[in-house]
Design a protein around this motif. Sequence first.
Motif, short mmCIF file in Angstrom:
data_model
loop_
_atom_site.label_atom_id
_atom_site.label_comp_id
_atom_site.label_asym_id
_atom_site.label_seq_id
_atom_site.Cartn_x
_atom_site.Cartn_y
_atom_site.Cartn_z
N ILE A 1 0.86 -1.13 0.03
CA ILE A 1 0.01 0.06 -0.07
C ILE A 1 0.91 1.31 -0.13
O ILE A 1 0.73 2.25 -0.57
N SER B 1 0.83 3.93 -3.02
CA SER B 1 0.57 5.36 -2.79
C SER B 1 1.80 6.28 -3.45
O SER B 1 1.46 7.37 -3.85
N GLY C 1 -3.24 7.52 3.68
CA GLY C 1 -4.60 7.29 3.80
C GLY C 1 -4.98 6.65 5.18
O GLY C 1 -5.88 6.16 5.47
N GLU D 1 -5.55 -1.77 2.70
CA GLU D 1 -5.89 -2.30 1.53
C GLU D 1 -7.33 -2.56 1.43
O GLU D 1 -8.13 -2.33 0.45
N GLN E 1 -9.39 0.42 1.36
CA GLN E 1 -9.21 1.30 0.04
C GLN E 1 -10.06 0.58 -1.04
O GLN E 1 -10.53 1.04 -1.81
N THR E 2 -10.11 -0.79 -0.97
CA THR E 2 -10.87 -1.61 -1.86
C THR E 2 -12.19 -1.37 -1.65
O THR E 2 -13.22 -0.99 -2.45
#
Length: 556
Positions: A31, A35, A248, A517, A520-521
Amino acid sequence: MTDSPHDPIRGLDSLDARPKRWRALVVEHDIALSSVIADTLADVFDVTTAPDGLLGLEAADATFDLIVAETTGPRVSGEQLIAAIRQQKLGDVPILIISNPDDPHRIRLLREGAQDYVVKPFAPEELRTRAVNLASAKRAREMLQGEGINRSLDLETLARQARVEREAASAAVEAAERASRAKDDFLAVLSHELRTPLNAILGWTSILQRVGLGIPEQERALEVIARSARAQARLVDDLLDASAMIRGRVKLRLDTIGLAPILGETLDAVRPSAQAKNVQIHWHADATDLVVVGDADRLRQVVRNLLVNAIKFTPEGGHVMMRAGAEPGAVVVSIEDTGIGIEPQFLSQVFDRFAQAERGRTRGSGGLGLGLAIVRHLVELHGGAVEAASKGRGCGATFTVRLPAIRRDRDPSALVSDGGHAAAPSKAVLLGLRILFVEDDTETQEIVRLALEESGAIVSAAVSMREALDRIDAFRPDLILSDIGLPEEDGYALMRAIRSRGRQIPAIALTAYTRPEDKQTALAAGYWHHMGKPIDVTELVTTISAVAAMRGNEKD
């Protein structure tokens, strides 16, 4: 002739206009590296990320101008990914491989269909340049081979279009290089700012070690050491916040709060700094019921950063005015100073990371230039916006923050806390809110349903994607709360199905999948918020209220 996104004929009458931005898909399970790649390409591309090859394949389509992929992945290897992409008839989309120095796979992947590679650790300029070259070549091929091309179009016109593309790419690369130089300047400023308090600490510590030092000198030494340590701690906090922003990982603890106490407390905290500079601080609230959903500590940080910024750049004898009020759908806080102002050409960059390191204003006044970048990130996390205004140097500056206000039909007074400490949800906080809850575990379903109904919500439960889709039209939910690990089809597939129908219902993912992650998904699939299990009922109800309030403001 079709109006495809890459139609070479559309827009030829306005060749001086900048072409549409390219699209890039980044497939990378790390991740942090993902980024970095996304940030590196963001000046030139609209970037979509996928944490593994399977999700990358779901996202991939012919509208992408570039795919950046790792050579190995947790579920799909680079070789399998390339083969699958070619099977999907995406052969025109170039693939750029990210490779380790000793990775033997990259040559084989070039034979299998990848067009280029970069080796870790890579220079941002190298990655960006290779990416631009591949996307430019794809665009040129589409111009010459696209089905919609006018065969009578002369080579001069094609050359003009290619020149526009090339100049736009060159300008984007130059902008990225300026940003890279700004980062180098930032590191130099960082070194200076960290060394300054450290020098004071070491110097006064050495003085304290002397024999026979008087009491006044000892007190002076301890005062300077304490002040320098606090200054260094603030620098480290800013660095940690900036790092969390990039990754994030900034989390909000949402609560329904009155904003006025936060403004007053923060103003009192910075008042000594203003008095030391003989800067007068004034503040005025146009309303008393300034209620928002937010993280009180983070909102204090926003207001403090803006006030400190105003005091820092206001000369002795100047004034800082803070105002708070309401407008339709929003609570507004503005901080105006009579300081040195902002040059018009810099207004668009004032909230950027690193860009402030180039300003004489920041260098002359100390600090890392991260405070305003942190302000923008935190305000946007709250669903708000911040803007800067100035008539130029010597004319002062005004920073305005707008945060979503609580909907008047939600009875916010029952849930207002006194400045950020968690308050128990009112039984009416979700009054009348229609929630579709998708969860296959019966015990979890029972607990959550009871908590939501006690808070006034109307709940309809489903145990699968198919059942949830069947209920949407009849139940007409205001919000969807869904587990990810559902039977047959998962929560990601559910959200994609809902969005494909054109429905923009706010949705919260409630799941045991809590890695960065995974979040994020979930957000990429269309969820508005991601919450981890085990469930904190108070936090769940508060988060639902916050999301519902944001949705209500959008409707208004």
